[in-house]
Design a protein around this motif. Structure first.
Motif, PDB file in Angstrom:
ATOM      1  N   THR A 116      31.932  42.363  45.605  1.00 22.46           N
ATOM      2  CA  THR A 116      33.337  42.900  45.461  1.00 22.46           C
ATOM      3  C   THR A 116      34.213  41.646  44.837  1.00 22.46           C
ATOM      4  OG1 THR A 116      34.116  42.253  47.671  1.00 22.46           O
ATOM      5  CG2 THR A 116      33.141  44.087  47.480  1.00 22.46           C
ATOM      6  N   ILE A 117      35.012  42.447  44.085  1.00 20.60           N
ATOM      7  CA  ILE A 117      36.135  41.546  43.348  1.00 20.60           C
ATOM      8  C   ILE A 117      37.430  41.890  43.771  1.00 20.60           C
ATOM      9  CG2 ILE A 117      36.996  40.445  41.171  1.00 20.60           C
ATOM     10  CD1 ILE A 117      34.347  40.967  40.089  1.00 20.60           C
TER      11      ILE A 117
ATOM     12  N   GLN B 109      35.532  43.383  34.675  1.00 24.58           N
ATOM     13  CA  GLN B 109      34.960  42.976  35.942  1.00 24.58           C
ATOM     14  C   GLN B 109      33.697  43.944  36.232  1.00 24.58           C
ATOM     15  OE1 GLN B 109      37.579  43.083  39.359  1.00 24.58           O
ATOM     16  NE2 GLN B 109      39.179  43.787  37.975  1.00 24.58           N
ATOM     17  N   GLU B 110      32.696  43.514  36.859  1.00 18.15           N
ATOM     18  CA  GLU B 110      31.458  44.118  37.207  1.00 18.15           C
ATOM     19  C   GLU B 110      30.995  43.822  38.507  1.00 18.15           C
ATOM     20  OE1 GLU B 110      27.352  45.501  34.930  1.00 18.15           O
ATOM     21  OE2 GLU B 110      28.493  43.638  34.224  1.00 18.15           O
ATOM     22  N   THR B 111      30.633  44.717  39.454  1.00 19.70           N
ATOM     23  CA  THR B 111      29.910  44.332  40.533  1.00 19.70           C
ATOM     24  C   THR B 111      28.755  45.131  40.836  1.00 19.70           C
ATOM     25  OG1 THR B 111      31.356  46.071  41.653  1.00 19.70           O
ATOM     26  CG2 THR B 111      32.037  43.643  41.671  1.00 19.70           C
TER      27      THR B 111
ATOM     28  N   VAL C 229      35.414  38.558  33.516  1.00 13.62           N
ATOM     29  CA  VAL C 229      35.631  38.137  32.228  1.00 13.62           C
ATOM     30  C   VAL C 229      37.181  38.078  31.834  1.00 13.62           C
ATOM     31  CG1 VAL C 229      35.219  38.196  29.544  1.00 13.62           C
ATOM     32  CG2 VAL C 229      33.488  39.000  30.948  1.00 13.62           C
ATOM     33  N   LEU C 230      37.725  36.965  31.591  1.00 15.82           N
ATOM     34  CA  LEU C 230      38.918  36.383  31.427  1.00 15.82           C
ATOM     35  C   LEU C 230      39.253  35.971  30.074  1.00 15.82           C
ATOM     36  CD1 LEU C 230      38.971  34.602  34.755  1.00 15.82           C
ATOM     37  CD2 LEU C 230      39.486  36.847  34.446  1.00 15.82           C
TER      38      LEU C 230
ATOM     39  N   TYR D 150      32.621  34.368  34.407  1.00 13.25           N
ATOM     40  CA  TYR D 150      31.992  33.858  35.632  1.00 13.25           C
ATOM     41  C   TYR D 150      30.992  34.963  35.954  1.00 13.25           C
ATOM     42  CZ  TYR D 150      35.656  30.194  36.009  1.00 13.25           C
ATOM     43  OH  TYR D 150      36.535  29.115  36.146  1.00 13.25           O
ATOM     44  N   THR D 151      29.734  34.394  36.154  1.00  7.68           N
ATOM     45  CA  THR D 151      28.747  35.187  37.017  1.00  7.68           C
ATOM     46  C   THR D 151      28.218  34.794  38.148  1.00  7.68           C
ATOM     47  OG1 THR D 151      28.280  36.290  34.967  1.00  7.68           O
ATOM     48  CG2 THR D 151      26.779  36.695  36.538  1.00  7.68           C
TER      49      THR D 151
END
Length: 294
Positions: free
Chosen positions: A3-4, A106-108, A116-117, A138-139
């Motif tokens: 989760t993000i 964003q991917e979960t 990705v920013l 970030y992964t």
């Protein structure tokens, strides 16, 4: 499942097992201020040390480390950077550390999370009169973190650059930890932590940290670095053509900055690791951390 979660300008990433945790501060250059992998706390808040002094986990662009007196010459033109390290009269660590990034995607999934920013620079700094965009990806997985940096020159002119990352890592006992890397050259650091030359050294292989106070830079012969602690082992990888490592021990127990960079201090003048980016050209670099228990 990962989760993000976003709370104002802080992103937190974790998995359902609570073995992975990350905290990204969007207003502090999208820096990763906390990280746990496989239930190991690797990066922690450095309180009482302040971010403005530590640059903890910040992306270093358009230059890593210091530029002597903040001055340099590029294409026969003289430039003066702002002096943000007044005690040494140097410019240090570029301009990204205090920028606010926006979330592009964003991917979960069951076994990873990715965010990705992006920051777009429209303003031309007096000492670096160029525009650019920078994306940070970030992964997170159970045993790894991948950090991808994509830079695009959006200006009409070519510009010089080096790139770095400034994470601080935690060890249960730093004096019984070590760094393992292939290296036969080290920079000579003079007054004000400015590179004055390069010296040949015996291949390092294993560097025992012990009680050493470090602010040193090595020119690596490979992209691999191992940080061995009593509890866990980190392996760093990089896809850069040339790799440098700055190691710094701050005034905080059992903490060390292990900084992968593409150049050295005063690179805008000594040209060590210095690259240039043409208009509309892009540069991409990925650093990856893998963890295993010791």
């Amino acid at each position: 499942m990962y989760t993000i979660h976003q709370n104002k300008n802080i992103l937190t990433v974790n998995n359902k097992e609570n073995t992975v945790f990350g905290k990204i501060y969007l207003e502090q250059g999208a820096s990763l201020q906390e990280l746990s992998l496989k239930s190991n706390a690797i990066i922690q808040d450095l309180h009482p040390l302040e971010y403005k002094n530590t640059y903890a986990s910040s992306i270093l662009f358009p230059f890593a480390n210091r530029i002597e007196d903040g001055s340099y010459t590029f294409k026969n033109e003289n430039f003066q950077l702002a002096i943000n390290q007044k005690e040494e009269n140097n410019a240090i660590h570029g301009f990204i550390n205090d920028k606010t990034f926006k979330i592009l995607s964003q991917e979960t999934k069951e076994n990873y999370a990715k965010v990705v920013l992006e920051y777009i620079e429209h303003k031309k700094e007096k000492g670096f009169p160029y525009t650019y965009s920078i994306q940070i990806s970030y992964t997170f997985t159970e045993a790894s973190l991948s950090l991808k940096v994509d830079i695009k020159n959006t200006d009409k002119n070519e510009f010089p650059f080096t790139l770095g990352w400034h994470p601080y890592f935690i060890s249960d006992n730093l004096s019984k930890s070590s760094l393992n890397f292939n290296c036969t050259k080290k920079t000579i650091i003079g007054d004000r932590n400015i590179t004055t030359g390069i010296e040949e050294i015996e291949n390092v292989d294993c560097f025992n940290i012990e009680n050493k106070q470090l602010d040193d830079c090595w020119i690596l012969d490979s992209d691999k670095i191992h940080f061995k602690t009593p509890k866990y082992i980190l392996e760093f990888e990089s896809n850069a053509d040339k790799n440098f490592m700055q190691a710094y021990t701050p005034p905080r127990a059992n903490t060390i900055a292990i900084e992968p960079t593409t150049g050295v201090s005063n690179s805008f003048n000594n040209k060590i690791g210095l690259q240039t980016l043409n208009p509309s050209e892009e540069y991409s670099l990925t650093w990856k951390i893998n963890i295993k228990n010791n």
